[in-house]
Design an enzyme around this catalytic site. Structure first.
Site, short mmCIF file in Angstrom:
data_model
loop_
_atom_site.label_atom_id
_atom_site.label_comp_id
_atom_site.label_asym_id
_atom_site.label_seq_id
_atom_site.Cartn_x
_atom_site.Cartn_y
_atom_site.Cartn_z
N GLU A 59 0.86 -1.18 0.00
CA GLU A 59 0.00 0.00 0.00
C GLU A 59 0.90 1.23 0.00
O GLU A 59 1.83 1.31 0.82
CB GLU A 59 -0.91 0.02 1.23
CG GLU A 59 -1.85 1.22 1.23
CD GLU A 59 -2.74 1.30 2.46
OE1 GLU A 59 -3.49 2.29 2.57
OE2 GLU A 59 -2.66 0.40 3.32
N ARG A 294 6.11 -13.18 8.99
CA ARG A 294 6.91 -12.00 8.61
C ARG A 294 8.26 -12.02 9.32
O ARG A 294 8.44 -12.71 10.33
CB ARG A 294 6.15 -10.71 8.95
CG ARG A 294 5.95 -10.50 10.43
CD ARG A 294 5.45 -9.08 10.74
NE ARG A 294 4.14 -8.81 10.20
CZ ARG A 294 3.90 -7.82 9.34
NH1 ARG A 294 4.88 -7.03 8.93
NH2 ARG A 294 2.67 -7.61 8.91
N LYS A 304 4.01 1.53 10.39
CA LYS A 304 4.09 2.75 9.58
C LYS A 304 3.63 3.96 10.38
O LYS A 304 4.17 5.07 10.22
CB LYS A 304 3.25 2.60 8.32
CG LYS A 304 3.86 1.66 7.29
CD LYS A 304 3.01 1.58 6.04
CE LYS A 304 3.60 0.64 5.02
NZ LYS A 304 2.75 0.49 3.82
#
Length: 586
Positions: A59, A294, A304
């Site tokens: 994104e 991850r 973020k």
């Protein structure tokens, strides 16, 4: 060109791909030269030249960080290794947080890591926003088939009616509204006739499902917001969970590889694709989602929101601050794409969450740079050494290998003179036990030059040593027959004071002093490392051309890189990328 790779280790994703290829699961897969729905594939489709298709779907709401590197290397690497294609796709479905700046930065970083999205004469760079029209068609088709409805509850009301892990959800009062009514309302939503939050399109699945994600999830929400690519064309935007599977199917993705937090969403992913295939909107074979753990590292944060907070509050000097875990920050600090790919390979692929120690990232850089970085000498905490029996105004050349691991790299040459800079830590007035460097009466070798004997020192009025004196032994120069005539235990580095290059040296360390700065109820800002940067004025071996991005091993000190933004040949600004060994306090 996609980056080459060593023979990869087996893992569950590779096993799955090999099983799918052996079973010819994708034998009938079609490709129409670009993303295509069922109708286009039927009219224009040809056998897909790619054996598999994967995608990296960021994104564009921030800069990529070290955790994203794992997904990049995994998706592009699998496609490369199995004769496939990896797409770079921007999931730009949230206009309030996305920006072209982030799109450009992501493209730059994926290329920097060594990957591209060109294959078979096609650039596979895609945007979710390119599919907004088709997604809307899918929404109308779901309503008409009885699989979706427009709900007029508020977000809080929906949440309250959703139920819990032990209590089933309750039906919305709008759940059974006629399809024609929902269709009319959706069109009004699309045309901007209703305010944010007043309505939403929901899937009609099962409010009693043990998987909460199947309790009539929201498909579209109203957002009167400017989109960085489509402007004000849309007043409704698809939810990521609705958009993602449609994007995968249009692009012919075979293996949709996500991180573990999307595992609970897989049933909805499969439900939606199955319904749209039944309605003739999407063609089979359909994509399948697979999840992996991850890559988490200690001593960093990767949220973020938190990274943006660090930037906005000026706790760091922008997204590319060399202390940041962003790829632009790591690149500026001196990390190489080869080192990051090496870390990703070493971290393996599994379905179990774990946290790697930050030292593994640092070691990957050392392992990459050691065989290829040119050696130089730098003095970061200088004190003057005067060779009292060496003639004033005279100098002579000394030589050293550019890289001891590469004989073909040749040698470098630099001057020796009467006055030198040495590290302050290489002298003691009174030497502790097992200290073998300079102190009165002791002899050491000046690396690549002569053996010297310390004869004294000079102090200022405050009692600080400002100058060390020594005499050199003329027949002991390195590389000459007399080099081994005097045995010494100490060996120190130096640069000629008259010839050295002045430079600003930035000694970077970990941004956080806590291994898990944002775990539990911690405020990550409370754990910022006050010593994460120290700036000193140092002296470099003459002949260094500190062009931005150039990297060296400064002998005994570590690996250093000329800053990409600030360094010039005339005014070098040098960043420490990593020390020669792990010196972090355990």
């Amino acid at each position: 060109m996609n980056a080459p790779a060593a023979v990869p280790a087996a893992n569950f994703l590779r096993n799955q791909i090999e099983s799918d290829l052996d079973a010819q699961r994708f034998a009938g897969k079609q490709w129409a030269g670009g993303p295509a729905d069922a109708a286009r594939l039927q009219s224009e489709g040809q056998p897909d030249p790619a054996r598999i298709r994967t995608r990296f779907p960021p994104e564009p709401n921030g800069y990529l960080h070290i955790g994203h590197a794992k997904s990049i290397c995994l998706n592009f690497g699998l496609a490369r290794d199995y004769g496939g294609v990896c797409h770079l796709r921007f999931d730009d479905t949230n206009p309030e947080k996305e920006d072209q700046e982030y799109v450009d930065a992501i493209i730059d970083m994926v290329r920097w890591l060594g990957f591209d999205w060109q294959a078979n004469g096609t650039e596979h760079l895609y945007f979710a926003s390119d599919y907004f029209g088709f997604m809307y068609e899918c929404a109308e088709a779901l309503i008409e088939a009885g699989h979706a409805y427009v709900d007029e509850q508020s977000a809080d009301e929906m949440r309250a009616m959703r139920g819990t892990l032990t209590e089933r959800g309750k039906d919305s009062p709008w759940r059974n509204r006629p399809a024609a009514e929902s269709l009319a309302l959706l069109r009004e939503m699309r045309d901007g006739k209703h305010p944010n939050g007043s309505m939403a399109l929901r899937a009609r699945i099962d409010m009693g499902s043990p998987n909460i994600n199947l309790r009539d999830p929201v498909l579209y929400r109203i957002r009167h917001a400017e989109h960085h690519r489509t402007g004000s064309a849309w007043s409704i935007y698809p939810m990521y969970t609705f958009a993602h599977p449609i994007e995968d199917a249009l692009e012919g993705i075979t293996h949709s590889i996500c991180t573990l937090e999307f595992e609970d969403q897989r049933p909805f992913y499969d439900w939606l694709l199955a319904r749209l295939a039944e309605l003739g909107k999407l063609a089979k074979p359909l994509p399948h989602q697979y999840e992996f753990a991850r890559m988490n590292l200690s001593y960093i944060v990767t949220s973020k929101r938190k990274l943006l907070q660090l930037v906005r509050e000026e706790r760091v000097d922008g997204w590319d601050d060399p202390r940041m875990p962003t790829l632009v920050g790591l690149r500026r600090r001196g990390y190489t794409p080869e080192a990051i790919r090496l870390l990703c390979e070493r971290s393996g692929v599994s379905k179990s969450d774990s946290r790697l120690d930050y030292s593994l990232l640092e070691q990957a850089l050392r392992d990459d740079l050691d065989p290829k970085a040119e050696r130089r000498v730098a003095v970061l905490d200088p004190i003057k050494l005067v060779i009292t029996n060496y003639p004033e105004g005279q100098s002579e050349a000394c030589t050293a290998p550019r890289n001891p691991h590469d004989a073909d790299a040749g040698v470098r040459e630099f001057p020796f003179s009467r006055e030198l800079w040495i590290e302050r830590d290489d002298f003691r007035e009174e030497a502790p036990k097992k200290y073998f460097r300079l102190f009165p009466g002791n002899t050491v070798r000046l690396k690549y030059a002569y053996v010297v004997r310390c004869t004294g020192f000079v102090k200022d009025d405050a009692g600080n040593v400002t100058e060390v004196h020594a005499e050199y032994l003329p027949d002991t120069k390195s590389g000459t027959p007399g080099a081994d005539s005097v045995k010494v235990k100490g060996n120190i580095t130096w640069v000629s004071a008259a010839h050295a290059v002045s430079a600003e040296i930035r000694l970077y360390d970990r941004l956080f002093a806590d291994a898990h700065p944002d775990s539990g109820d911690k405020d990550f800002l409370d754990h910022l490392n006050p010593d994460s940067i120290q700036t000193v004025q140092g002296w470099l071996e003459p002949g260094i051309q500190a062009k931005p991005g150039m990297t060296w091993q400064f002998e005994r000190l570590g690996y250093f890189t000329a800053d990409l933004k600030l360094s010039t040949v005339d005014k070098p600004v040098i960043n420490r990328a990593v020390t020669l060994r792990d010196s972090w306090t355990k």
